[in-house]
Structures are given as structure tokens and as C-alpha cells.
Design a protein around this motif. Structure first.
Motif, PDB file in Angstrom:
ATOM      1  N   ASP A 161       7.046 -48.727  23.102  1.00  0.00           N
ATOM      2  CA  ASP A 161       7.290 -50.161  23.312  1.00  0.00           C
ATOM      3  C   ASP A 161       7.952 -50.879  22.146  1.00  0.00           C
ATOM      4  O   ASP A 161       7.796 -52.088  21.994  1.00  0.00           O
ATOM      5  CB  ASP A 161       6.005 -50.893  23.711  1.00  0.00           C
ATOM      6  CG  ASP A 161       5.635 -50.599  25.150  1.00  0.00           C
ATOM      7  OD1 ASP A 161       6.542 -50.333  25.961  1.00  0.00           O
ATOM      8  OD2 ASP A 161       4.425 -50.619  25.461  1.00  0.00           O
ATOM      9  N   ASP A 174      15.879 -57.026  31.892  1.00  0.00           N
ATOM     10  CA  ASP A 174      15.017 -55.902  31.519  1.00  0.00           C
ATOM     11  C   ASP A 174      15.819 -54.608  31.624  1.00  0.00           C
ATOM     12  O   ASP A 174      16.208 -54.201  32.711  1.00  0.00           O
ATOM     13  CB  ASP A 174      13.805 -55.862  32.453  1.00  0.00           C
ATOM     14  CG  ASP A 174      12.786 -54.815  32.057  1.00  0.00           C
ATOM     15  OD1 ASP A 174      13.019 -54.070  31.083  1.00  0.00           O
ATOM     16  OD2 ASP A 174      11.737 -54.746  32.738  1.00  0.00           O
ATOM     17  N   ARG A 217      12.773 -48.656  29.747  1.00  0.00           N
ATOM     18  CA  ARG A 217      12.616 -47.642  28.695  1.00  0.00           C
ATOM     19  C   ARG A 217      13.824 -46.713  28.693  1.00  0.00           C
ATOM     20  O   ARG A 217      14.224 -46.211  29.738  1.00  0.00           O
ATOM     21  CB  ARG A 217      11.375 -46.803  28.945  1.00  0.00           C
ATOM     22  CG  ARG A 217      10.106 -47.521  28.718  1.00  0.00           C
ATOM     23  CD  ARG A 217       8.932 -46.556  28.690  1.00  0.00           C
ATOM     24  NE  ARG A 217       7.689 -47.242  28.921  1.00  0.00           N
ATOM     25  CZ  ARG A 217       7.102 -48.044  28.049  1.00  0.00           C
ATOM     26  NH1 ARG A 217       7.652 -48.251  26.884  1.00  0.00           N
ATOM     27  NH2 ARG A 217       5.972 -48.646  28.330  1.00  0.00           N
ATOM     28  N   THR A 219       7.823 -55.280  17.463  1.00  0.00           N
ATOM     29  CA  THR A 219       8.054 -56.710  17.669  1.00  0.00           C
ATOM     30  C   THR A 219       7.633 -57.544  16.465  1.00  0.00           C
ATOM     31  O   THR A 219       8.190 -58.614  16.248  1.00  0.00           O
ATOM     32  CB  THR A 219       7.340 -57.204  18.939  1.00  0.00           C
ATOM     33  OG1 THR A 219       5.946 -56.903  18.835  1.00  0.00           O
ATOM     34  CG2 THR A 219       7.921 -56.552  20.180  1.00  0.00           C
ATOM     35  N   THR A 221      10.868 -62.296  22.121  1.00  0.00           N
ATOM     36  CA  THR A 221       9.419 -62.344  22.313  1.00  0.00           C
ATOM     37  C   THR A 221       9.076 -62.893  23.694  1.00  0.00           C
ATOM     38  O   THR A 221       8.220 -62.340  24.398  1.00  0.00           O
ATOM     39  CB  THR A 221       8.755 -63.191  21.207  1.00  0.00           C
ATOM     40  OG1 THR A 221       9.064 -62.589  19.941  1.00  0.00           O
ATOM     41  CG2 THR A 221       7.256 -63.276  21.386  1.00  0.00           C
ATOM     42  N   ILE A 231       9.778 -60.216  26.273  1.00  0.00           N
ATOM     43  CA  ILE A 231       8.733 -59.185  26.308  1.00  0.00           C
ATOM     44  C   ILE A 231       7.512 -59.705  27.072  1.00  0.00           C
ATOM     45  O   ILE A 231       6.942 -59.006  27.917  1.00  0.00           O
ATOM     46  CB  ILE A 231       8.368 -58.749  24.876  1.00  0.00           C
ATOM     47  CG1 ILE A 231       9.548 -58.004  24.249  1.00  0.00           C
ATOM     48  CG2 ILE A 231       7.109 -57.884  24.878  1.00  0.00           C
ATOM     49  CD1 ILE A 231       9.432 -57.785  22.756  1.00  0.00           C
ATOM     50  N   GLU A 232       7.135 -60.954  26.809  1.00  0.00           N
ATOM     51  CA  GLU A 232       6.000 -61.550  27.516  1.00  0.00           C
ATOM     52  C   GLU A 232       6.294 -61.684  29.006  1.00  0.00           C
ATOM     53  O   GLU A 232       5.435 -61.395  29.844  1.00  0.00           O
ATOM     54  CB  GLU A 232       5.654 -62.908  26.907  1.00  0.00           C
ATOM     55  CG  GLU A 232       5.071 -62.807  25.511  1.00  0.00           C
ATOM     56  CD  GLU A 232       4.916 -64.149  24.816  1.00  0.00           C
ATOM     57  OE1 GLU A 232       5.199 -65.207  25.429  1.00  0.00           O
ATOM     58  OE2 GLU A 232       4.513 -64.146  23.638  1.00  0.00           O
ATOM     59  N   ARG A 278       8.304 -59.867  30.763  1.00  0.00           N
ATOM     60  CA  ARG A 278       8.279 -58.502  31.315  1.00  0.00           C
ATOM     61  C   ARG A 278       6.846 -58.058  31.574  1.00  0.00           C
ATOM     62  O   ARG A 278       6.523 -57.535  32.646  1.00  0.00           O
ATOM     63  CB  ARG A 278       8.970 -57.561  30.331  1.00  0.00           C
ATOM     64  CG  ARG A 278       9.077 -56.124  30.782  1.00  0.00           C
ATOM     65  CD  ARG A 278       9.851 -55.341  29.717  1.00  0.00           C
ATOM     66  NE  ARG A 278      10.140 -53.993  30.164  1.00  0.00           N
ATOM     67  CZ  ARG A 278       9.500 -52.916  29.713  1.00  0.00           C
ATOM     68  NH1 ARG A 278       8.553 -53.035  28.810  1.00  0.00           N
ATOM     69  NH2 ARG A 278       9.827 -51.729  30.169  1.00  0.00           N
ATOM     70  N   ASP A 279       5.973 -58.304  30.612  1.00  0.00           N
ATOM     71  CA  ASP A 279       4.566 -57.923  30.750  1.00  0.00           C
ATOM     72  C   ASP A 279       3.869 -58.699  31.860  1.00  0.00           C
ATOM     73  O   ASP A 279       3.013 -58.158  32.564  1.00  0.00           O
ATOM     74  CB  ASP A 279       3.819 -58.137  29.433  1.00  0.00           C
ATOM     75  CG  ASP A 279       4.248 -57.163  28.341  1.00  0.00           C
ATOM     76  OD1 ASP A 279       4.894 -56.134  28.656  1.00  0.00           O
ATOM     77  OD2 ASP A 279       3.941 -57.444  27.162  1.00  0.00           O
ATOM     78  N   ASP A 280       4.233 -59.986  32.016  1.00  0.00           N
ATOM     79  CA  ASP A 280       3.568 -60.859  32.987  1.00  0.00           C
ATOM     80  C   ASP A 280       4.217 -60.847  34.369  1.00  0.00           C
ATOM     81  O   ASP A 280       3.707 -61.477  35.292  1.00  0.00           O
ATOM     82  CB  ASP A 280       3.538 -62.301  32.461  1.00  0.00           C
ATOM     83  CG  ASP A 280       2.700 -62.454  31.194  1.00  0.00           C
ATOM     84  OD1 ASP A 280       1.880 -61.553  30.914  1.00  0.00           O
ATOM     85  OD2 ASP A 280       2.881 -63.465  30.490  1.00  0.00           O
ATOM     86  N   GLY A 281       5.380 -60.184  34.506  1.00  0.00           N
ATOM     87  CA  GLY A 281       6.070 -60.140  35.794  1.00  0.00           C
ATOM     88  C   GLY A 281       6.677 -61.466  36.213  1.00  0.00           C
ATOM     89  O   GLY A 281       6.767 -61.763  37.405  1.00  0.00           O
TER      90      GLY A 281
END
Length: 160
Positions: free
Chosen positions: A26, A93, A96, A120, A136, A139-140, A142-145
Motif C-alpha cells: 500500500d 484509482d 495495485r 503515505t 491523502t 487514498i481515503e 479509495r478505502d471508503d468507496g
């Protein structure tokens, strides 16, 4: 108001699009442009007749020499610049990158000196503040959809 007066009041922002790529732990990929004194994400300006997603795919291929699948929109950032005028920046996005994809990266020699994956926590040391905030937020998102709307890399008070 005439049509020409109305047209003159309309915004004509420059648009740019880029992608966030990650490695298997990550860390985020940043490139080292030869024409900037800070790290950046792969991407660039949207050309006439091109969508932000098409521009992102094209710029990633031009800069990195690879064609990974580009995923969903993570961030839209209104980021006017005194020297360049109004800008709307799109952050997608990139997912990976596999070891195989990384081995096939061929940097655009006239624009990039290098690339590397970074934690990060290092962003503020490697890039300008508004880009660090945008990354940042991406990334948030992406994590939260979700998709984030930003102004200068931050969520505006009216939207919070």
C-alpha cells in the motif's frame, strides 16, 4: 446580457487527470519530473475532445510505458493557480501494480527522472502541500468507496 457577455463570464478551466498506483504493501507511486522540484503522480492535462479518464490512460502510458486498468474516479479537485488560472483535477484509482507491470515501466525520458513507491507518511516531505492533501484524500476515498470533492486539496466547509 448578450451571448458574448455571458460567454465571457463562463469559466474555462484547464483540466488534468492522474492516477494513484499502489504496491503490495500500500505504498503510493510518485514520479520525479525533470521540470519540477517535487514528486508528482502520473498524469497530465486533458486534451481537446478527450475525457479525463482517456487523458489519464494516455498520460500514464506516455509517462510510464504501461497500460494498467484505470479504475473509478476518487477525487475531483478545484485548484486554481495564480499563474495558470482555474484548474479542475481528476484523480483515478490505478490499483495495485504487479511486480511484472513494474518491471515493464519505461519512463518518459524527456519528462521523468525516476519513480518510486512511498509510504503515505512521507508525502509532505516529497511533494507540495495541496498535492499531498489530494493524494491523502484519494487514498481515503479509495478505502471508503466514495468520490471526494475538494477545493485546493481540502473538503470545503459548505460540503462538509
Amino acid at each position: 446580457m448578450t451571448e458574448n457577455e455571458h460567454e465571457a463570464k463562463m469559466a474555462h478551466p484547464r483540466m488534468a487527470a492522474g492516477a494513484l498506483f499502489f504496491d503490495d504493501v500500500d505504498r503510493v507511486l510518485l514520479v520525479e519530473p525533470s521540470y519540477k522540484d517535487y514528486r508528482d503522480i502520473p498524469g497530465g492535462y486533458v486534451e481537446n475532445g478527450e475525457s479525463p479518464l482517456q487523458a489519464c490512460v494516455r498520460e500514464v502510458h506516455e509517462e510510464l510505458g504501461i497500460k494498467p486498468a484505470i479504475g473509478r474516479l476518487l477525487v475531483v479537485d478545484w485548484a486554481p493557480n495564480p499563474g495558470e488560472g482555474d484548474k479542475v483535477l481528476y484523480l483515478f484509482d490505478g490499483g495495485r501494480l504487479t511486480e511484472d507491470e513494474c518491471q515493464h515501466i519505461e519512463l518518459q525520458a524527456d519528462e521523468l527522472r525516476g519513480y518510486a513507491f512511498h509510504d503515505t507518511g512521507e508525502l509532505s516531505e516529497l511533494t507540495i502541500p495541496r498535492l499531498a492533501r489530494r493524494i491523502t484524500a484519494g487514498i481515503e476515498a479509495r478505502d471508503d468507496g466514495v468520490t471526494a470533492y475538494l477545493e485546493h486539496g481540502t473538503v470545503p466547509e459548505a460540503a462538509s
